[in-house]
Design a protein around this motif. Structure first.
Motif, short mmCIF file in Angstrom:
data_model
loop_
_atom_site.label_atom_id
_atom_site.label_comp_id
_atom_site.label_asym_id
_atom_site.label_seq_id
_atom_site.Cartn_x
_atom_site.Cartn_y
_atom_site.Cartn_z
N LEU A 16 100.04 42.80 37.88
CA LEU A 16 99.11 43.22 38.44
C LEU A 16 99.06 44.29 39.47
O LEU A 16 98.80 45.30 38.95
N LEU A 17 100.04 44.23 40.04
CA LEU A 17 100.83 45.25 40.49
C LEU A 17 101.37 46.56 40.42
O LEU A 17 100.82 47.73 40.22
N ARG A 18 102.12 46.38 38.73
CA ARG A 18 101.78 47.55 37.84
C ARG A 18 101.11 48.07 37.63
O ARG A 18 100.72 49.18 36.95
N ARG A 19 99.72 47.81 37.12
CA ARG A 19 98.50 47.96 37.15
C ARG A 19 97.84 48.81 37.95
O ARG A 19 97.04 50.07 37.20
N ALA A 20 97.57 48.28 38.65
CA ALA A 20 96.94 49.18 39.75
C ALA A 20 97.42 50.17 40.16
O ALA A 20 97.76 51.43 40.21
N THR A 21 98.86 50.56 40.61
CA THR A 21 99.65 51.77 40.51
C THR A 21 99.61 52.64 39.06
O THR A 21 99.57 53.29 39.92
N ALA A 22 99.59 52.15 38.19
CA ALA A 22 98.96 53.50 37.06
C ALA A 22 97.75 54.24 37.32
O ALA A 22 97.55 54.88 36.95
N PRO A 51 87.01 49.37 44.62
CA PRO A 51 88.29 50.86 44.18
C PRO A 51 89.75 49.63 44.23
O PRO A 51 90.41 50.15 43.12
N VAL A 52 90.40 49.22 45.69
CA VAL A 52 91.46 48.62 45.22
C VAL A 52 91.77 47.85 43.90
O VAL A 52 92.24 47.68 43.20
N ARG A 53 90.17 45.84 43.92
CA ARG A 53 90.07 45.26 43.04
C ARG A 53 90.10 45.55 41.78
O ARG A 53 91.37 45.60 40.83
N ASP A 54 89.21 47.21 41.67
CA ASP A 54 89.09 46.88 40.20
C ASP A 54 90.45 47.94 39.41
O ASP A 54 91.03 48.37 38.52
N ALA A 55 91.32 48.74 40.92
CA ALA A 55 92.24 49.09 40.60
C ALA A 55 93.54 47.90 39.39
O ALA A 55 94.65 48.59 38.82
N PHE A 56 93.07 46.75 40.21
CA PHE A 56 93.92 45.45 40.41
C PHE A 56 93.92 45.46 38.42
O PHE A 56 94.46 44.39 37.49
N LEU A 57 92.45 45.01 38.70
CA LEU A 57 91.61 45.16 37.25
C LEU A 57 91.70 46.19 35.89
O LEU A 57 91.21 46.27 34.50
#
Length: 494
Positions: A16-22, A51-57
């Motif tokens: 999830l952290l990698r996804r949010a970073t991208a 926005p933070v939650r959606d970045a992880f998703l």
């Protein structure tokens, strides 16, 4: 760019952290720029919430929400030279909005609100640190933040772990969170539908215990949350939670009322489960977003409301017949009235109320079609009664077939295919969508020698019925028929 985490994330949290970073990479320059501006002025700034939650998703969040140690006045001073436009309509609640290019941001001062528990009006109080601001948020998955400009990931209440576990939990005790704002219980149902999450057991228990408190929330806020739930990709799980928690009994009581007791011989289907299935099937028949109106581009609120509520007249009309059957005579008429009453109570706009009630009233009409023995007159009436709702009526009627009998389902589908072909043929031949009497109001008045008034309205209705029954007959034939009708009216001079 990579997020700096204060925790020790494990798989699947690392993914999830990698996804949010991208996902955040395109807006990182803007985030760090804003963070630098606030830091230079001596204030903290953090990207927070959706926005933070959606970045992880991996979801797109249309706006960027920030929280800050700055007061609204300080925020406005910082944003004014940076933004192309700014506004302060939320200043009383600590929020300043701004736009730069195509990006919209909202910056809210740290909050430490208190609620009176009766009117749901917060006593606005500003806080002094990020962690206290996060604990007042609805769910842990919304209580995650990124400090700026350092991009430090802040997650004091385990939101990332809950997101990885697909759980809805509250930062503090759920009783406190739902006591602050009972609408959060409906929001939990929406998150189940929208994000594919499950509520934690303690959240489910609190919802069941506190369901009645939803009644202090305004109808408009309840409506808005219900709409968001219905327009989600998979509303069925959220609607189930709405019913099972007891919330629906207060905001949409007609839905749990569909859970009719099934008689021992199973002489009728479970109306509640049937309605949820009809909703699923109607969603599957929606056209792609942005398509032509005839395709009913999704998500379509009117179609979804009609699919969910089309049978709410059944509980009040159920009768056990002497021969062993069960009937629901005129449930479509009763249901249309109930739909209108409930949607008005939820403060839906007039057009939506009228459209959903009309679809409810018409949803059984096709079942008189049988094996295609309708006259052209009956087909014309079907089209004109539906009017602009016809594409939705097509989809509602098809969705209403939930039989497990494959042969029966195929027969119904063939019959509706045939009806649609007949409608298309008549529309092409007669411009059926624009059916009007062959004489307008002025021409009717001239033929009969009357002035505008109720009689002219009745004459217009007669010609419309004639047009529906016989199709185009020409202006002269219509005028002759009108004279014959007029000679039989009591007002007509003999």
């Amino acid at each position: 760019m990579s997020l700096v985490s204060t925790a020790d994330p494990r798989e699947p949290q690392l993914e999830l952290l990698r996804r949010a970073t991208a996902h955040l990479a395109p807006v990182v320059p803007l985030l760090t720029e804003l963070g630098g501006l606030f830091a230079a002025a001596g204030h903290e700034l953090a990207l927070v919430g959706g926005p933070v939650r959606d970045a992880f998703l991996g979801r797109v969040s249309p706006d960027l929400d920030f929280t800050t140690s700055a007061t609204p006045d300080d925020t406005l001073r910082i944003l004014r030279p940076w933004a192309d436009a700014h506004w302060d309509v939320g200043r009383d609640f600590g929020t300043i909005g701004a736009r730069r290019g195509a990006t919209t941001v909202e910056v809210t001062s740290y909050r430490a609100d208190a609620y009176d528990g009766l009117t749901r009006k917060p006593v606005v109080a500003f806080g002094d640190n990020l962690e206290d601001d996060l604990v007042r948020r609805d769910f842990t998955v919304n209580a995650m933040a990124l400090r700026l400009p350092s991009m430090e990931f802040v997650d004091p209440y385990g939101g990332l772990a809950d997101l990885a576990a697909r759980l809805v939990r509250t930062p503090g005790p759920p009783e406190v969170s739902f006591g602050d704002d009972p609408l959060r219980m409906m929001r939990a149902c929406r998150f189940v539908a929208q994000l594919g999450l499950e509520v934690g057991p303690e959240v489910r228990e609190a919802m069941a215990a506190m369901a009645g408190s939803i009644e202090i929330v305004s109808a408009e806020r309840v409506r808005d949350e219900l709409v968001k739930l219905l327009l989600s990709a998979r509303p069925r799980p959220g609607l189930r939670l709405l019913v099972e928690s007891g919330l629906a009994a207060h905001v949409l009581p007609e839905l749990p009322a569909l859970r009719l007791e099934i008689d021992e011989h199973h002489r009728h289907k479970d109306v509640y489960e049937h309605s949820l299935t009809v909703l699923d099937q109607a969603i599957a028949l929606e056209g792609p977003p942005g398509g032509p109106e005839s395709s009913v581009p999704g998500p379509d609120l009117v179609l979804r409301l009609a699919a969910l509520l089309h049978d709410i007249g059944k509980p009040g009309t159920r009768r056990f017949e002497s021969g062993g059957g069960v009937s629901f005579h005129h449930h479509e008429v009763v249901g249309a009235k109930l739909v209108s009453r409930r949607l008005k109570a939820l403060r839906f706009d007039k057009d939506t109320v009228k459209a959903v009630a009309r679809l409810t009233e018409l949803h059984l009409r096709f079942h008189g079609y049988g094996d295609g023995q309708w006259t052209d007159s009956a087909v014309r009436r079907y089209v004109t009664d539906a009017g602009p709702l016809l594409p939705r009526l097509h989809r509602l009627t098809r969705s209403d077939s939930t039989t497990r009998n494959a042969r029966k389902a195929a027969r119904l589908s063939r019959s509706y295919d045939e009806l649609e072909r007949r409608i298309e043929a008549l529309m092409e031949a007669e411009e059926l969508a624009k059916v009007r009497p062959e004489l307008n109001g002025n021409e009717i008045a001239e033929v009969l020698g009357i002035s505008p008034g109720p009689v002219l309205g009745r004459a217009y209705s007669y010609l419309l019925e004639l047009r529906l029954d016989r199709g185009p007959i020409g202006r002269e034939a219509a005028a002759e028929a009108l004279r014959q009708w007029w000679s039989e009216q009591p007002e007509s001079p003999r």
